[in-house]
Design a protein around this motif. Sequence first.
Motif, PDB file in Angstrom:
ATOM      1  N   PRO A   1      41.271  57.152  57.249  1.00 19.62           N
ATOM      2  CA  PRO A   1      42.570  56.884  56.610  1.00 19.62           C
ATOM      3  C   PRO A   1      43.358  55.760  57.266  1.00 19.62           C
ATOM      4  CG  PRO A   1      42.625  58.940  57.869  1.00 19.62           C
ATOM      5  CD  PRO A   1      41.191  58.517  57.802  1.00 19.62           C
ATOM      6  N   GLN A   2      43.212  55.593  58.573  1.00 20.21           N
ATOM      7  CA  GLN A   2      44.005  54.568  59.260  1.00 20.21           C
ATOM      8  C   GLN A   2      43.508  53.154  58.992  1.00 20.21           C
ATOM      9  OE1 GLN A   2      41.838  56.664  60.520  1.00 20.21           O
ATOM     10  NE2 GLN A   2      41.299  56.257  62.658  1.00 20.21           N
ATOM     11  N   HIS A   3      42.364  53.024  58.354  1.00 23.01           N
ATOM     12  CA  HIS A   3      41.837  51.691  58.048  1.00 23.01           C
ATOM     13  C   HIS A   3      41.941  51.334  56.579  1.00 23.01           C
ATOM     14  CE1 HIS A   3      39.154  52.010  61.872  1.00 23.01           C
ATOM     15  NE2 HIS A   3      40.420  51.771  62.146  1.00 23.01           N
ATOM     16  N   ALA A   4      42.578  52.211  55.795  1.00 24.94           N
ATOM     17  CA  ALA A   4      42.742  51.963  54.360  1.00 24.94           C
ATOM     18  C   ALA A   4      44.069  51.261  54.112  1.00 24.94           C
ATOM     19  CB  ALA A   4      42.694  53.288  53.602  1.00 24.94           C
ATOM     20  N   ASP A   5      44.006  50.091  53.500  1.00 25.67           N
ATOM     21  CA  ASP A   5      45.223  49.341  53.190  1.00 25.67           C
ATOM     22  C   ASP A   5      45.602  49.594  51.730  1.00 25.67           C
ATOM     23  OD1 ASP A   5      47.365  47.663  53.455  1.00 25.67           O
ATOM     24  OD2 ASP A   5      46.219  45.810  53.589  1.00 25.67           O
ATOM     25  N   ARG A   6      45.288  48.698  50.836  1.00 24.03           N
ATOM     26  CA  ARG A   6      45.659  48.836  49.424  1.00 24.03           C
ATOM     27  C   ARG A   6      44.392  49.171  48.620  1.00 24.03           C
ATOM     28  NH1 ARG A   6      49.565  43.408  49.460  1.00 24.03           N
ATOM     29  NH2 ARG A   6      50.951  44.213  51.116  1.00 24.03           N
ATOM     30  N   PHE A   7      44.342  50.374  48.085  1.00 24.97           N
ATOM     31  CA  PHE A   7      43.146  50.864  47.398  1.00 24.97           C
ATOM     32  C   PHE A   7      43.434  51.042  45.908  1.00 24.97           C
ATOM     33  CE2 PHE A   7      41.094  51.015  51.231  1.00 24.97           C
ATOM     34  CZ  PHE A   7      39.919  51.751  51.247  1.00 24.97           C
ATOM     35  N   VAL A   8      42.651  50.338  45.083  1.00 22.54           N
ATOM     36  CA  VAL A   8      42.731  50.488  43.632  1.00 22.54           C
ATOM     37  C   VAL A   8      41.461  51.194  43.167  1.00 22.54           C
ATOM     38  CG1 VAL A   8      42.861  49.307  41.407  1.00 22.54           C
ATOM     39  CG2 VAL A   8      44.155  48.425  43.369  1.00 22.54           C
ATOM     40  N   LEU A   9      41.622  52.345  42.538  1.00 18.66           N
ATOM     41  CA  LEU A   9      40.511  53.175  42.088  1.00 18.66           C
ATOM     42  C   LEU A   9      40.523  53.177  40.562  1.00 18.66           C
ATOM     43  CD1 LEU A   9      41.033  56.050  44.684  1.00 18.66           C
ATOM     44  CD2 LEU A   9      39.666  53.955  44.910  1.00 18.66           C
TER      45      LEU A   9
ATOM     46  N   THR B   1      50.777  46.308  36.880  1.00 18.66           N
ATOM     47  CA  THR B   1      51.019  47.266  37.966  1.00 18.66           C
ATOM     48  C   THR B   1      50.004  47.089  39.082  1.00 18.66           C
ATOM     49  OG1 THR B   1      51.922  48.846  36.377  1.00 18.66           O
ATOM     50  CG2 THR B   1      51.277  49.709  38.528  1.00 18.66           C
ATOM     51  N   ALA B   2      48.718  46.906  38.704  1.00 21.99           N
ATOM     52  CA  ALA B   2      47.662  46.754  39.706  1.00 21.99           C
ATOM     53  C   ALA B   2      47.841  45.472  40.512  1.00 21.99           C
ATOM     54  CB  ALA B   2      46.295  46.770  39.028  1.00 21.99           C
ATOM     55  N   THR B   3      48.176  44.386  39.833  1.00 23.83           N
ATOM     56  CA  THR B   3      48.384  43.120  40.528  1.00 23.83           C
ATOM     57  C   THR B   3      49.581  43.202  41.472  1.00 23.83           C
ATOM     58  OG1 THR B   3      47.387  41.836  38.736  1.00 23.83           O
ATOM     59  CG2 THR B   3      48.868  40.661  40.220  1.00 23.83           C
ATOM     60  N   ALA B   4      50.641  43.848  41.012  1.00 26.50           N
ATOM     61  CA  ALA B   4      51.825  43.996  41.866  1.00 26.50           C
ATOM     62  C   ALA B   4      51.491  44.805  43.117  1.00 26.50           C
ATOM     63  CB  ALA B   4      52.951  44.669  41.081  1.00 26.50           C
ATOM     64  N   TYR B   5      50.685  45.843  42.967  1.00 28.63           N
ATOM     65  CA  TYR B   5      50.314  46.659  44.120  1.00 28.63           C
ATOM     66  C   TYR B   5      49.467  45.868  45.104  1.00 28.63           C
ATOM     67  CZ  TYR B   5      47.844  50.276  46.776  1.00 28.63           C
ATOM     68  OH  TYR B   5      47.283  51.023  47.779  1.00 28.63           O
ATOM     69  N   LEU B   6      48.487  45.132  44.604  1.00 27.96           N
ATOM     70  CA  LEU B   6      47.610  44.375  45.500  1.00 27.96           C
ATOM     71  C   LEU B   6      48.350  43.242  46.204  1.00 27.96           C
ATOM     72  CD1 LEU B   6      44.282  44.186  43.437  1.00 27.96           C
ATOM     73  CD2 LEU B   6      44.651  45.409  45.589  1.00 27.96           C
ATOM     74  N   THR B   7      49.344  42.682  45.561  1.00 25.80           N
ATOM     75  CA  THR B   7      50.039  41.528  46.156  1.00 25.80           C
ATOM     76  C   THR B   7      51.272  41.919  46.969  1.00 25.80           C
ATOM     77  OG1 THR B   7      51.207  41.196  44.047  1.00 25.80           O
ATOM     78  CG2 THR B   7      49.216  39.876  44.438  1.00 25.80           C
ATOM     79  N   THR B   8      51.874  43.084  46.679  1.00 25.92           N
ATOM     80  CA  THR B   8      53.083  43.484  47.415  1.00 25.92           C
ATOM     81  C   THR B   8      52.898  44.775  48.209  1.00 25.92           C
ATOM     82  OG1 THR B   8      54.048  44.862  45.661  1.00 25.92           O
ATOM     83  CG2 THR B   8      54.464  42.481  45.550  1.00 25.92           C
ATOM     84  N   GLY B   9      51.917  45.567  47.847  1.00 25.71           N
ATOM     85  CA  GLY B   9      51.700  46.851  48.507  1.00 25.71           C
ATOM     86  C   GLY B   9      52.559  47.969  47.970  1.00 25.71           C
ATOM     87  N   LYS B  10      53.360  47.689  46.953  1.00 23.57           N
ATOM     88  CA  LYS B  10      54.265  48.701  46.423  1.00 23.57           C
ATOM     89  C   LYS B  10      53.618  49.475  45.283  1.00 23.57           C
ATOM     90  CE  LYS B  10      58.524  46.241  47.648  1.00 23.57           C
ATOM     91  NZ  LYS B  10      59.788  45.637  47.134  1.00 23.57           N
ATOM     92  N   LEU B  11      53.524  50.793  45.459  1.00 27.78           N
ATOM     93  CA  LEU B  11      53.063  51.662  44.388  1.00 27.78           C
ATOM     94  C   LEU B  11      54.219  51.989  43.454  1.00 27.78           C
ATOM     95  CD1 LEU B  11      50.876  54.210  46.394  1.00 27.78           C
ATOM     96  CD2 LEU B  11      50.032  52.672  44.606  1.00 27.78           C
TER      97      LEU B  11
END
Length: 500
Positions: A225-233, A479-489
């Motif tokens: 878990p400590q190595h997971a940054d932004r995960f899109v499933l 939404t997916a692009t915003a998460y990958l580029t800003t980290g905000k869910l």
Amino acid sequence: MRSSRIAPFLAVSALAALVPGLPATASAAGNPLGQYLQQKPAWHRCDSSKPAAYQCATIKVPLDYSRPDGKKIDLAISRWKTSGRSERRGVLLLNPGGPGTPGLDMPEVLASELLPNSVKRMYDLVGFDPRGIGQSSPVDCGLTTGEQNWERAYKAATFAKDVKWARTFAEKCYAKQGDTLRHITTRNTARDMDVIRAVLGEKKISYLGLSYGTYLGAVYTQMFPQHADRFVLDSAVDPARLWRGVIQLWAQDSEPAFTRWTEWTAKRNSTYKLGKTPQAVRKTFYDLVARADREPVDFDGTELTGAGIRAESRSAFYSPREAAELVVEMKKAAEGKSPSGDRETRTLTSPAPSLGGTVPEDNEVTGFWSVACADARNWPRDPERYRSDAIRDKGKYPLYGDIASNIKPCAFWKTTGSEPPTKIDNKVGALILQNQWDSQTPLAGAQGLRRVMKGSKMVTVTGGVGHGVYGFKSCADKTATAYLTTGKLPAKDVTCKTTP
């Protein structure tokens, strides 16, 4: 049906589970995986016909992580380096699904066809062939073309032959692969991902996984878990249903898709001429199935029985137009007429680089069942259980129920020494994307993953059709692009409507 680190070494908690007696404060020098984590990949152009930005390399990982000084296997990796060096955040690791599907070509496919520039500027895109697959020490059971066909309808007269097939499949695999098979698992592929992370010099990785890749990503978040940054499933699997339950969900979920298709097609009888009412359309299809059972239909060079037509059509019914065109063409073939050749399907193709290796013809099927059998402990051992389940599900789900529940090679797979499946239950942040009408990972499966990944948020595309969401210009892309580029869910789960 296809993570942690503050220092550049595997999570101590995971290592301690793998190597008994490893102290919780193990230093780099004493790390039993140090020889793997400190590799320097020899990057080179993947293929002379490919862009120079698309690079490949091969690294080593242990076959058995509890014995890191034992047998080593190759892991083929690839990358597409970002040109936006000042904006670079890290790497976006990619998996296309499976299990059994190679992923070496994913960086090129996504860079050229799917990902927006804002994402490509922030990440090096990194692909890999999972262990046992493609160029990564591929498994091979020496199966004939006929033996690779696992979508077998239940019939009392042929059940003994199906049992013999499943037993032969497993025996051939163990004769050629032996102890290797118990190490071809999702947990070990997640460990391989963390070696890739360390080799690339990253403290954390971001991830985009499709289909089975959603389960692989979920396992990584559980183990590291400590190595997971932004995960899109994207297009998710329910961990609680592995793996027999996943296949049986195809049968359950395809019935409403089939009903929806009959209604859609009946309204367009002037175009497809398959029936003026949903009942008439249903009859046309099952008459075709019965006809193929009497005399197989030569379709696109393949002899299809009724079971073959059911299996071939199942996923198409989620896209009514595609299914109507497919059934029309199958009906023409059964009547001896020439196909029109204008059927459309959504595919992404990019020939993967060979890296000088040869991939066995049965590798994809062998890889699928190697993971499916080794991952789960809930496969029945008694052939009669498969018989009774197939009879039951044929009645409940006539399109695919008996095929889904009929006997599979896992009935005879050896699980001695393999690890138990991973229980997913964490609060790691992730974004789950799901179409309402997905033939391979039905909506109920994604909802199951969302329940156990409590830190995740989910975007459901109402009316969305097809397997794979991100990059196909749906309402989920933003939404997916915003998460990958800003980290905000998103603050909460999102439901949006597809554009007609």
